[in-house]
Design a protein around this motif. Structure first.
Motif, PDB file in Angstrom:
ATOM      1  N   ASP A 156       2.376  -2.876 -19.764  1.00 53.99           N
ATOM      2  CA  ASP A 156       3.831  -2.873 -20.906  1.00 53.99           C
ATOM      3  C   ASP A 156       3.802  -1.114 -21.198  1.00 53.99           C
ATOM      4  OD1 ASP A 156       3.493  -5.354 -20.686  1.00 53.99           O
ATOM      5  OD2 ASP A 156       2.106  -5.311 -23.193  1.00 53.99           O
ATOM      6  N   ARG A 157       2.950  -0.895 -21.152  1.00 54.96           N
ATOM      7  CA  ARG A 157       3.237   1.024 -21.574  1.00 54.96           C
ATOM      8  C   ARG A 157       1.163   1.676 -21.350  1.00 54.96           C
ATOM      9  NH1 ARG A 157       3.529  -1.154 -26.183  1.00 54.96           N
ATOM     10  NH2 ARG A 157       6.078  -1.283 -25.859  1.00 54.96           N
ATOM     11  N   SER A 158       1.463   3.215 -20.701  1.00 56.42           N
ATOM     12  CA  SER A 158       0.324   3.255 -20.830  1.00 56.42           C
ATOM     13  C   SER A 158       0.350   4.938 -21.196  1.00 56.42           C
ATOM     14  CB  SER A 158       0.332   3.452 -18.773  1.00 56.42           C
ATOM     15  OG  SER A 158       0.928   4.525 -18.641  1.00 56.42           O
ATOM     16  N   ARG A 159      -0.746   5.499 -21.621  1.00 52.08           N
ATOM     17  CA  ARG A 159      -0.639   6.875 -22.123  1.00 52.08           C
ATOM     18  C   ARG A 159      -2.163   7.629 -21.859  1.00 52.08           C
ATOM     19  NH1 ARG A 159      -0.578   5.443 -28.569  1.00 52.08           N
ATOM     20  NH2 ARG A 159       0.477   4.124 -27.169  1.00 52.08           N
ATOM     21  N   LEU A 160      -2.228   9.058 -21.471  1.00 50.79           N
ATOM     22  CA  LEU A 160      -3.214   9.577 -21.665  1.00 50.79           C
ATOM     23  C   LEU A 160      -3.942   9.450 -22.723  1.00 50.79           C
ATOM     24  CD1 LEU A 160      -2.358  12.134 -18.211  1.00 50.79           C
ATOM     25  CD2 LEU A 160      -3.577   9.983 -18.155  1.00 50.79           C
ATOM     26  N   PRO A 162      -6.050  12.417 -23.891  1.00 57.06           N
ATOM     27  CA  PRO A 162      -6.760  14.240 -23.868  1.00 57.06           C
ATOM     28  C   PRO A 162      -8.579  14.354 -24.172  1.00 57.06           C
ATOM     29  CG  PRO A 162      -4.485  13.902 -24.859  1.00 57.06           C
ATOM     30  CD  PRO A 162      -4.379  12.772 -24.468  1.00 57.06           C
ATOM     31  N   GLY A 163      -7.944  13.880 -25.652  1.00 55.55           N
ATOM     32  CA  GLY A 163      -9.069  14.689 -26.694  1.00 55.55           C
ATOM     33  C   GLY A 163      -9.084  13.534 -27.250  1.00 55.55           C
ATOM     34  N   LYS A 164      -9.391  13.617 -28.918  1.00 61.85           N
ATOM     35  CA  LYS A 164      -9.304  12.406 -29.631  1.00 61.85           C
ATOM     36  C   LYS A 164      -7.920  11.150 -29.461  1.00 61.85           C
ATOM     37  CE  LYS A 164     -13.362  13.709 -32.117  1.00 61.85           C
ATOM     38  NZ  LYS A 164     -14.088  13.383 -30.850  1.00 61.85           N
ATOM     39  N   PHE A 165      -8.104  10.275 -30.350  1.00 64.22           N
ATOM     40  CA  PHE A 165      -7.142   9.266 -29.580  1.00 64.22           C
ATOM     41  C   PHE A 165      -5.857  10.229 -30.534  1.00 64.22           C
ATOM     42  CE2 PHE A 165      -9.617   6.880 -32.455  1.00 64.22           C
ATOM     43  CZ  PHE A 165      -7.986   6.503 -33.823  1.00 64.22           C
ATOM     44  N   ASP A 166      -5.895  10.377 -31.607  1.00 64.66           N
ATOM     45  CA  ASP A 166      -4.643  10.720 -32.096  1.00 64.66           C
ATOM     46  C   ASP A 166      -3.555  11.993 -32.032  1.00 64.66           C
ATOM     47  OD1 ASP A 166      -6.279  13.040 -35.388  1.00 64.66           O
ATOM     48  OD2 ASP A 166      -7.177  12.326 -32.823  1.00 64.66           O
ATOM     49  N   LYS A 167      -4.366  12.086 -30.344  1.00 62.36           N
ATOM     50  CA  LYS A 167      -3.377  13.272 -29.975  1.00 62.36           C
ATOM     51  C   LYS A 167      -3.408  13.149 -28.816  1.00 62.36           C
ATOM     52  CE  LYS A 167      -5.905  17.254 -32.195  1.00 62.36           C
ATOM     53  NZ  LYS A 167      -7.254  18.463 -31.838  1.00 62.36           N
ATOM     54  N   ALA A 168      -2.790  11.647 -28.329  1.00 64.68           N
ATOM     55  CA  ALA A 168      -2.742  11.288 -27.311  1.00 64.68           C
ATOM     56  C   ALA A 168      -1.535  11.030 -26.707  1.00 64.68           C
ATOM     57  CB  ALA A 168      -2.941   9.221 -26.913  1.00 64.68           C
ATOM     58  N   ALA A 169      -0.907  11.293 -25.348  1.00 68.79           N
ATOM     59  CA  ALA A 169       0.537  12.087 -24.817  1.00 68.79           C
ATOM     60  C   ALA A 169       1.455  10.320 -24.940  1.00 68.79           C
ATOM     61  CB  ALA A 169       0.164  11.265 -23.154  1.00 68.79           C
ATOM     62  N   PRO A 170       2.795  10.613 -25.382  1.00 66.78           N
ATOM     63  CA  PRO A 170       3.036   9.819 -26.084  1.00 66.78           C
ATOM     64  C   PRO A 170       3.678   8.673 -24.556  1.00 66.78           C
ATOM     65  CG  PRO A 170       4.415  11.227 -26.070  1.00 66.78           C
ATOM     66  CD  PRO A 170       3.486  12.096 -25.375  1.00 66.78           C
ATOM     67  N   ALA A 171       3.717   6.992 -25.309  1.00 65.84           N
ATOM     68  CA  ALA A 171       3.412   5.649 -24.448  1.00 65.84           C
ATOM     69  C   ALA A 171       4.550   6.206 -22.997  1.00 65.84           C
ATOM     70  CB  ALA A 171       3.707   4.692 -25.148  1.00 65.84           C
ATOM     71  N   GLU A 172       3.789   4.758 -22.377  1.00 69.85           N
ATOM     72  CA  GLU A 172       5.165   5.009 -20.706  1.00 69.85           C
ATOM     73  C   GLU A 172       5.771   3.479 -21.430  1.00 69.85           C
ATOM     74  OE1 GLU A 172       6.788   7.090 -19.308  1.00 69.85           O
ATOM     75  OE2 GLU A 172       5.447   9.086 -19.760  1.00 69.85           O
ATOM     76  N   PRO A 173       6.746   2.707 -21.706  1.00 64.65           N
ATOM     77  CA  PRO A 173       7.340   1.559 -21.596  1.00 64.65           C
ATOM     78  C   PRO A 173       7.355   0.900 -20.207  1.00 64.65           C
ATOM     79  CG  PRO A 173       9.020   3.158 -22.610  1.00 64.65           C
ATOM     80  CD  PRO A 173       7.727   3.743 -21.724  1.00 64.65           C
ATOM     81  N   ARG A 174       7.097   0.033 -20.010  1.00 63.12           N
ATOM     82  CA  ARG A 174       7.436  -0.973 -19.185  1.00 63.12           C
ATOM     83  C   ARG A 174       7.640  -1.770 -19.241  1.00 63.12           C
ATOM     84  NH1 ARG A 174       5.100   3.634 -18.301  1.00 63.12           N
ATOM     85  NH2 ARG A 174       4.078   4.423 -16.734  1.00 63.12           N
ATOM     86  N   PRO A 175       9.067  -1.956 -18.605  1.00 69.42           N
ATOM     87  CA  PRO A 175       9.330  -3.481 -19.132  1.00 69.42           C
ATOM     88  C   PRO A 175       8.970  -4.655 -18.258  1.00 69.42           C
ATOM     89  CG  PRO A 175      11.313  -1.788 -18.263  1.00 69.42           C
ATOM     90  CD  PRO A 175       9.732  -1.256 -17.870  1.00 69.42           C
TER      91      PRO A 175
END
Length: 204
Positions: A156-160, A162-175
């Motif tokens: 559905d979506r993915s994200r990297l 990079p450090g602590k999870f509260d600094k994660a990259a924005p989600a990438e939605p997948r239809p």
């Protein structure tokens, strides 16, 4: 990241890695997270160039109705995603950066369930990342998950992370409709784009 299982194993991975990009595989101590073992897996790169299960917890094997040890990781995913999923797992190792996935699991009789899946790189003594520590956790309890096996997962979506999870990259939605139809999602391109964005943000 919302589920206790993925949060706890990510926190553990962060603790043992210290200041390194990724911990040594020898640093992983099952006794440190005994309550999570059923939901954990370890992936490894193999001589043929693919990525397979070295270990899979009993709860994960039960989800798919079979022992997953030795099986190719990409075989769990929808048609059209197999090569891209494997490239994404390889990207996690190449960039030494964990990734979080939200996926929908489809049973052999049409049930659906949401899952969080995390993959985190592990280093060999020579410094290369050639294994992944991960977890698969259902977003909600469902009685059918203990009876009817999953046929495949669809992203559905993915994200990297990079450090602590509260600094994660924005989600990438997948239809979902595209995934179930089996159309390929270019995870390798997404991975490179997200890494580029993260490096640019850090530089600023």
């Amino acid at each position: 990241m919302r589920l206790q299982t993925t949060i706890e194993i990510f926190d553990y991975w962060n603790r043992i890695r210290g200041a390194a990009d990724a911990p040594l595989k020898s640093q992983v101590e099952p006794s440190a997270v005994p309550h999570l073992l059923q939901s954990l897996f370890i992936l490894e790169t193999r001589k043929g160039g693919d990525i397979g299960f070295r270990l899979a917890g009993t709860r994960i094997c039960d989800l798919f109705g079979r022992d997953l040890r030795g099986e190719r990781f990409s075989s769990l995913w929808a048609n059209g995603q197999l090569a891209d999923i494997e490239r994404t797992a390889m990207g996690v190792m190449d960039h030494a950066m964990p990734a979080l996935f939200n996926a929908t699991g489809y049973s052999t009789v049409g049930h659906q369930a949401s899952f969080e899946i995390i993959m985190m790189p592990l280093r060999s003594p020579d410094g290369a990342c050639d294994r992944l520590l991960g977890a698969i956790a259902p977003a909600a309890a469902a009685s059918w998950l203990e009876i009817v096996p999953l046929e495949f997962l669809a992203l559905d979506r993915s994200r990297l992370l990079p450090g602590k999870f509260d600094k994660a990259a924005p989600a990438e939605p997948r239809p979902i409709n595209r995934i179930v139809a089996g159309k390929s999602i270019h995870f390798g391109q997404v991975m490179r784009r997200m890494v580029s964005q993260l490096l640019s943000a850090e530089a600023r």
